[in-house]
Enzyme design. Structure first.
Site, mmCIF file in Angstrom:
data_model
loop_
_atom_site.group_PDB
_atom_site.id
_atom_site.type_symbol
_atom_site.label_atom_id
_atom_site.label_comp_id
_atom_site.label_asym_id
_atom_site.label_seq_id
_atom_site.Cartn_x
_atom_site.Cartn_y
_atom_site.Cartn_z
ATOM 1 C CD GLU A 76 4.235 3.684 -19.864
ATOM 2 O OE1 GLU A 76 4.394 2.704 -19.112
ATOM 3 O OE2 GLU A 76 3.100 4.138 -20.152
ATOM 4 C CB VAL A 124 8.914 6.164 -16.717
ATOM 5 C CG1 VAL A 124 9.448 5.900 -18.091
ATOM 6 C CG2 VAL A 124 9.448 7.468 -16.141
ATOM 7 C CB VAL A 155 -1.444 3.474 -12.029
ATOM 8 C CG1 VAL A 155 -2.446 3.926 -10.965
ATOM 9 C CG2 VAL A 155 -2.156 3.281 -13.362
ATOM 10 C CB CYS A 156 2.738 3.157 -8.621
ATOM 11 S SG CYS A 156 3.781 3.535 -7.219
ATOM 12 C CG HIS A 213 12.279 2.759 26.084
ATOM 13 N ND1 HIS A 213 10.904 2.642 26.092
ATOM 14 C CD2 HIS A 213 12.602 3.725 26.980
ATOM 15 C CE1 HIS A 213 10.406 3.509 26.960
ATOM 16 N NE2 HIS A 213 11.414 4.180 27.529
#
Ligand code: NAD
Length: 464
Positions: A33, A37, A40-41, A438
């Protein structure tokens, strides 16, 4: 020269997840890399945006407090963008260090630098060669630019810069009404910008179910956002502290910032793919087979670099699938199917989609049934004060669920159930029969499924 079972190029949600999975399966792994790390995310995409959207929602909730019976001190609620940024940075940093711990804890070696393919079975990282029996390319994607619009990083920007704004632009023009354009538009409107979206196609969020994107457009317009569809920006000039944008309609728009969000393209530059014989598609993505193997044996690719769907969770799933294929000794999970990737969109209201849309089913000439259920008929939606929205379920003529599309509060939380139903080939009847607690918004899902047969309990007529 060090030697590995797998070298992964890129430590985004595709690459680092694949590296961890490979290590779990006993492989000796090198993860390469050049930046941070998380890709982009984590650093410039999903996570920073969602952190800022959470701040925008908090502001919107304070402004709407009166509707819930709460008095707040007089005067408008104020936003401190510097603090919003600090909060975002802290979240990103925490997740980054968590990923690093996971990687190190698994004994995965990290090489910091820029990788390219070298001779067969080796990777060059800034001049240092590493041998690897298998190579996985997970380099992601980068911005698409537009002719006539030069990104200057100050007034004309991508989200890379917009995610660091410490002031709210009074007038914001967003070019591209896709996922990023719409998420940003909703967030910046909550922060106080006057937003205009210019979208080339006839509707925003073009691949999304038409009824859903129309409802979003209606809501966004009612909230004060201008949406110009079937329009492009011909050119944009910076004059002082303003941007003058010339639209394809001939009108000029003067704004404080212009955000370009017209899609992303696979990032392959510098990898030396051609010299190794790795083929690309016409759109510049790396060509792979169903096992994510490229045209060269032993070289694999996953994530945005292989094209759509460019989503973090798709990249992770592809990475796991590829690595299980290499090291899993036949113990491979189900084949990755891009049509079963859920899509969460963090607009206001949120959208969640999985499977086929009615437009796509018609295009394929398929017969299908549809069930719909509105948020307005759900007690919990009323309690939450968010009754705008609906769930749409498409099935084949035997009731097998083919697609689910939801717009409304927490739609991104409702979609995983639909993803499971589509993935497992469940019928609308099976979804309906599953007891939904519910009072929760999930009742909308059961009712939309029942409506496929005209059997929704809390709905009198079928609106099809
Ligand atoms: P996108 O492909 O979703 O949208 C780009 C939009 O720009 C399209 O609607 C397109 O018609 C429009 N466009 C293209 N050229 C134009 C022009 N000249 N003028 C006006 N409009 C034009 O791309 P994006 O929104 O930039 O997002 C990039 C990628 O990131 C996508 O693959 C997206 O799925 C992903 N993403 C996903 C999420 C999420 O799932 N929540 C969030 C952000 C980004």
């Amino acid at each position: 020269m060090s030697s590995y079972d797998l070298a992964v190029i890129g430590a985004g949600p595709g690459g680092y997840v694949a590296a961890i999975k490979a290590s779990q399966l006993g492989a000796k792994v090198l993860l390469i890399e050049r930046g941070d790390v998380g890709g982009v995310c984590l650093n410039r995409g999903c996570i920073p945006t969602k952190s800022m959207i959470a701040s925008a929602h908090a502001l919107a909730a304070v402004r709407a407090a009166g509707e819930y019976g709460i008095s707040v001190p007089a005067g408008p609620a104020a936003i401190d963008m510097r603090k919003v940024q600090q909060r975002k940075e802290a979240i990103v940093e925490k997740l980054r260090s968590g990923i690093l711990q996971l990687i190190k804890g698994r004994g995965i070696e990290i090489a910091k630098g820029t990788a390219s393919l070298a001779a067969k079975g080796s990777v060059n990282v800034d001049g240092v060669l590493h041998e690897a029996k298998n190579i996985l390319i997970a380099t992601g994607s980068t911005w698409m630019e537009l002719p006539g619009i030069k990104i200057d990083g100050r007034l004309i920007v991508t989200t890379d810069e917009a995610l660091s704004w410490d002031e709210v632009p009074a007038r914001l023009l967003i070019v591209g009404g896709g996922v990023i354009g719409c998420e940003f538009a909703c967030m910046m409107r909550d922060f106080g910008s006057k937003v205009t979206i210019v979208e080339a196609t006839p509707s925003i969020l073009p691949p999304v179910e038409g009824a859903i994107s129309r409802l979003l457009a209606r809501t966004m317009k009612a909230q004060g956002t201008d949406i110009l569809t079937g329009t492009t920006v011909k050119s944009a000039q910076v004059e002082g502290n303003e941007v003058h944008a010339l639209l394809s309609t001939g009108n000029e728009l003067v704004v404080d910032k212009l955000l370009v969000a017209v899609g992303r393209r696979p990032l392959t530059a510098g990898l030396h793919l051609e010299s190794c014989g790795v083929e690309l598609t016409e759109r510049g993505a790396i060509k792979v087979d169903k096992n994510f193997c490229t045209s060269v044996a032993g070289i694999y690719a996953i994530g945005d670099v292989i094209g759509q769907p460019m989503l973090a969770h798709a990249a992770s799933a592809e990475g796991i699938s590829a690595v299980e294929g290499i090291f899993g000794n036949g113990a491979k999970s189900e084949v990755f199917d891009p049509e079963m990737v859920p899509s969460p969109i963090f607009t206001s209201p949120e959208i969640g989609c999985v499977g086929l849309t009615s437009e796509e089913l018609k295009r394929r000439g398929s017969e299908f049934l549809t069930g719909r259920f509105p948020y307005a008929a759900c007690g919990k939606a009323l309690c939450d004060g968010d009754t705008d929205g609906q769930a749409i379920v498409h099935t084949d003529m035997e009731g097998k669920i083919l697609g689910v599309h939801i717009i409304g509060r927490d739609a991104t939380l409702l979609i995983p159930e639909a993803a499971l139903a589509v993935r497992k080939g469940m019928t609308a009847r099976e979804l309906e029969e599953t007891i939904h607690a519910h009072p929760t918004l999930s009742e909308i899902m059961a009712e939309a499924a029942a409506d496929v047969y005209g059997m929704a309990i809390h709905k009198v007529s079928r609106d099809r």
